[in-house]
Design a protein around this motif. Structure first.
Motif, mmCIF file in Angstrom:
data_model
loop_
_atom_site.group_PDB
_atom_site.id
_atom_site.type_symbol
_atom_site.label_atom_id
_atom_site.label_comp_id
_atom_site.label_asym_id
_atom_site.label_seq_id
_atom_site.Cartn_x
_atom_site.Cartn_y
_atom_site.Cartn_z
ATOM 1 N N LEU A 31 0.848 -1.159 -0.032
ATOM 2 C CA LEU A 31 0.021 -0.028 0.088
ATOM 3 C C LEU A 31 0.685 1.253 -0.143
ATOM 4 C CD1 LEU A 31 -2.558 -1.341 2.545
ATOM 5 C CD2 LEU A 31 -2.922 -1.306 0.175
ATOM 6 N N THR A 32 0.115 2.385 0.035
ATOM 7 C CA THR A 32 1.186 3.774 0.077
ATOM 8 C C THR A 32 1.554 4.031 1.369
ATOM 9 O OG1 THR A 32 -1.240 4.779 0.150
ATOM 10 C CG2 THR A 32 -0.395 4.534 -2.079
ATOM 11 N N THR A 33 0.788 3.694 2.265
ATOM 12 C CA THR A 33 1.082 3.746 3.762
ATOM 13 C C THR A 33 2.515 3.194 4.079
ATOM 14 O OG1 THR A 33 -1.172 3.824 4.557
ATOM 15 C CG2 THR A 33 0.434 3.747 6.341
ATOM 16 N N ASN A 34 3.488 3.872 4.507
ATOM 17 C CA ASN A 34 4.809 3.055 4.714
ATOM 18 C C ASN A 34 4.569 1.786 5.733
ATOM 19 O OD1 ASN A 34 7.437 2.454 6.079
ATOM 20 N ND2 ASN A 34 7.839 4.533 5.010
ATOM 21 N N GLY A 35 5.041 0.665 4.981
ATOM 22 C CA GLY A 35 4.979 -0.624 5.638
ATOM 23 C C GLY A 35 3.625 -1.453 5.561
ATOM 24 N N GLY A 36 2.721 -0.676 4.870
ATOM 25 C CA GLY A 36 1.517 -1.372 4.854
ATOM 26 C C GLY A 36 1.398 -2.136 3.620
ATOM 27 N N PHE A 37 0.633 -3.345 3.889
ATOM 28 C CA PHE A 37 0.481 -4.383 2.955
ATOM 29 C C PHE A 37 -1.297 -4.805 3.208
ATOM 30 C CE2 PHE A 37 4.851 -5.146 3.092
ATOM 31 C CZ PHE A 37 5.232 -5.076 1.812
ATOM 32 N N ARG A 38 -1.749 -5.389 1.780
ATOM 33 C CA ARG A 38 -2.921 -5.943 2.133
ATOM 34 C C ARG A 38 -3.062 -7.163 1.239
ATOM 35 N NH1 ARG A 38 -7.045 -2.290 -1.165
ATOM 36 N NH2 ARG A 38 -6.203 -3.666 -2.797
ATOM 37 N N ILE A 39 -3.824 -8.180 1.784
ATOM 38 C CA ILE A 39 -4.058 -9.360 0.988
ATOM 39 C C ILE A 39 -5.661 -9.660 0.793
ATOM 40 C CG2 ILE A 39 -1.922 -10.982 1.708
ATOM 41 C CD1 ILE A 39 -3.687 -12.412 3.814
ATOM 42 N N SER A 40 -6.020 -10.096 -0.526
ATOM 43 C CA SER A 40 -7.313 -10.224 -0.772
ATOM 44 C C SER A 40 -7.991 -11.354 -0.251
ATOM 45 C CB SER A 40 -7.374 -10.090 -2.421
ATOM 46 O OG SER A 40 -6.633 -11.330 -2.905
ATOM 47 N N ARG A 41 -9.118 -11.451 -0.406
ATOM 48 C CA ARG A 41 -9.928 -12.464 0.261
ATOM 49 C C ARG A 41 -9.429 -13.843 -0.277
ATOM 50 N NH1 ARG A 41 -16.175 -11.603 0.081
ATOM 51 N NH2 ARG A 41 -15.843 -12.097 -2.288
ATOM 52 N N PRO A 42 -9.211 -14.064 -1.623
ATOM 53 C CA PRO A 42 -8.859 -15.509 -1.840
ATOM 54 C C PRO A 42 -7.437 -15.901 -1.202
ATOM 55 C CG PRO A 42 -9.603 -14.362 -3.897
ATOM 56 C CD PRO A 42 -9.743 -13.343 -2.715
ATOM 57 N N GLY A 214 12.737 1.265 -6.084
ATOM 58 C CA GLY A 214 12.610 1.784 -7.453
ATOM 59 C C GLY A 214 11.639 2.840 -7.649
ATOM 60 N N LEU A 215 10.607 2.732 -6.791
ATOM 61 C CA LEU A 215 9.640 3.783 -6.907
ATOM 62 C C LEU A 215 9.995 5.339 -6.479
ATOM 63 C CD1 LEU A 215 6.432 2.022 -5.993
ATOM 64 C CD2 LEU A 215 6.744 3.063 -8.114
ATOM 65 N N GLY A 216 11.008 5.414 -5.646
ATOM 66 C CA GLY A 216 11.294 6.470 -4.955
ATOM 67 C C GLY A 216 10.330 7.366 -4.295
ATOM 68 N N GLU A 217 9.988 8.584 -4.585
ATOM 69 C CA GLU A 217 8.780 9.287 -3.927
ATOM 70 C C GLU A 217 7.489 8.919 -4.271
ATOM 71 O OE1 GLU A 217 9.636 13.563 -4.944
ATOM 72 O OE2 GLU A 217 11.652 13.435 -3.937
ATOM 73 N N GLU A 218 7.464 8.107 -5.519
ATOM 74 C CA GLU A 218 6.117 7.721 -5.804
ATOM 75 C C GLU A 218 5.614 6.456 -4.995
ATOM 76 O OE1 GLU A 218 4.160 8.757 -8.764
ATOM 77 O OE2 GLU A 218 5.519 10.524 -8.277
ATOM 78 N N ALA A 219 6.506 6.098 -3.911
ATOM 79 C CA ALA A 219 6.273 5.059 -3.254
ATOM 80 C C ALA A 219 5.095 5.117 -2.158
ATOM 81 C CB ALA A 219 7.500 4.326 -2.235
ATOM 82 N N SER A 220 4.958 6.487 -1.789
ATOM 83 C CA SER A 220 3.864 6.791 -0.861
ATOM 84 C C SER A 220 2.698 7.298 -1.996
ATOM 85 C CB SER A 220 4.371 7.976 -0.129
ATOM 86 O OG SER A 220 4.581 9.080 -0.591
ATOM 87 N N PHE A 257 4.331 -7.188 -11.250
ATOM 88 C CA PHE A 257 3.560 -6.498 -10.355
ATOM 89 C C PHE A 257 3.159 -5.319 -11.309
ATOM 90 C CE2 PHE A 257 8.117 -4.762 -9.832
ATOM 91 C CZ PHE A 257 7.857 -3.487 -10.452
ATOM 92 N N GLU A 258 2.019 -4.771 -10.723
ATOM 93 C CA GLU A 258 1.320 -3.623 -11.412
ATOM 94 C C GLU A 258 1.165 -2.377 -10.319
ATOM 95 O OE1 GLU A 258 -2.945 -2.196 -13.297
ATOM 96 O OE2 GLU A 258 -2.700 -4.065 -12.164
ATOM 97 N N ASP A 259 1.747 -1.081 -10.716
ATOM 98 C CA ASP A 259 1.750 0.268 -10.029
ATOM 99 C C ASP A 259 0.369 0.599 -10.350
ATOM 100 O OD1 ASP A 259 4.226 -0.535 -8.717
ATOM 101 O OD2 ASP A 259 5.246 0.410 -10.145
ATOM 102 N N VAL A 260 -0.187 1.101 -9.510
ATOM 103 C CA VAL A 260 -1.533 1.676 -9.488
ATOM 104 C C VAL A 260 -1.492 2.842 -8.734
ATOM 105 C CG1 VAL A 260 -2.953 -0.263 -10.178
ATOM 106 C CG2 VAL A 260 -2.826 0.388 -7.753
ATOM 107 N N ASP A 261 -2.658 3.896 -8.857
ATOM 108 C CA ASP A 261 -2.854 5.312 -8.139
ATOM 109 C C ASP A 261 -3.536 4.828 -6.860
ATOM 110 O OD1 ASP A 261 -1.475 6.886 -9.944
ATOM 111 O OD2 ASP A 261 -3.189 7.151 -11.111
ATOM 112 N N ALA A 262 -3.062 5.517 -5.708
ATOM 113 C CA ALA A 262 -3.801 5.058 -4.403
ATOM 114 C C ALA A 262 -5.186 5.124 -4.536
ATOM 115 C CB ALA A 262 -3.410 6.227 -3.428
#
Length: 268
Positions: A31-42, A214-220, A257-262
């Motif tokens: 996720l965009t939050t530093n350290g944040g992750f999410r796993i989907s239902r499956p 590799g995302l730099g400032e875009e990581a957030s 992977f795929e990078d998407v907007d928040a």
């Protein structure tokens, strides 16, 4: 017009107003939050992970790097097969790309070398401590006046009967319960829904920095989605402090992977 008997035979289902679309794509999202992750239902269903349990990343990067540094047979053979210089950065990068593996497993109980369960203190937020102090106000106040430090007794006296202030004072000594220690990070569902097969969030700052490199400032600003192949389940041996245990693991490719907007991530 009255409903006909034939129509009523089909019954009714409650309609949830404003319900978001449910994403059932098997994926891990940094996720965009530093350290944040999410796993989907499956994914949570496949690993049988529920709200309040634990999840852990595993990887073989250190072992791959060790093979390169020690010029292990597998590394030398790889370089010869691909006409690469064993001492070149190009060879090291190619070998990592060929052999690096990442996976996620359900967190497991930890023990010492004698097989005794390791324990830890449950972490409580300031609000948690104050809520507990408010609920157990009389008991905690009596204990504080009998066994508390002089500083605590003076602070309570200075509160002059102000219950809200006294609750804040009592909350400073509230501690979480001792519980079994598990590997990995604790997962949570925003609605505290119990059962596997729900969206779960967790935090792992070290892995987040690696997977979003590799995302730099875009990581957030951008979330990074990693597809999970639910058919690609392996069993791995992991050390729990006392013995090796066999743990089901879902593998994923950290380079796919795929990078998407928040905003898009929140909508999903």
């Amino acid at each position: 017009m009255k409903p006909t008997t034939s129509k009523l035979a089909f019954g009714f289902n409650a309609v949830v107003a404003g319900q978001r679309k449910v994403v059932d794509t098997p994926e891990l999202v940094a996720l965009t939050t530093n350290g944040g992750f999410r796993i989907s239902r499956p994914v949570s269903k496949a690993l049988d992970i529920q709200h309040g349990e634990y999840i852990q990343f595993i990887q073989n990067l250190d072992q791959v790097q060790k093979a390169i540094a020690e010029k292990a047979d597998a590394y030398v053979e790889f370089c010869e097969a691909n006409s690469l210089d064993v001492d070149s950065e190009e060879a090291a990068v190619a070998f990592h790309k060929e052999n690096d593996m990442w996976g996620i497993v359900k967190g497991y109980a930890l023990y010492n070398d004698k097989g005794t369960p390791l324990t830890c203190t449950d972490r409580l937020t300031k609000d948690d401590r104050e809520a507990y102090a408010a609920k157990n106000y009389d008991e905690l106040l009596a204990a504080a006046m009998e066994q508390g430090t002089d500083e605590m007794k003076d602070a309570i006296a200075a509160a002059d009967g102000n219950k809200e202030e006294i609750i804040k004072i009592l909350a400073t000594v509230v501690r979480g319960e001792e519980k079994q220690k598990y590997s990995g990070s604790k997962v949570a569902n925003t609605s505290a829904m119990i059962g596997s097969g729900v969206v779960l969030n967790f935090t792992d700052s070290n892995v987040w920095n690696i997977l979003k490199s590799g995302l730099g400032e875009e990581a957030s600003k951008k979330a990074r989605k990693f597809p999970i192949d639910l058919e690609n389940v392996v069993t791995v041996p992991l050390w729990n402090g006392y013995e090796n245990i066999e743990v089901p693991c879902l593998l994923f490719d950290a380079t796919t992977f795929e990078d998407v907007d928040a905003a898009r991530t929140r909508e999903e």
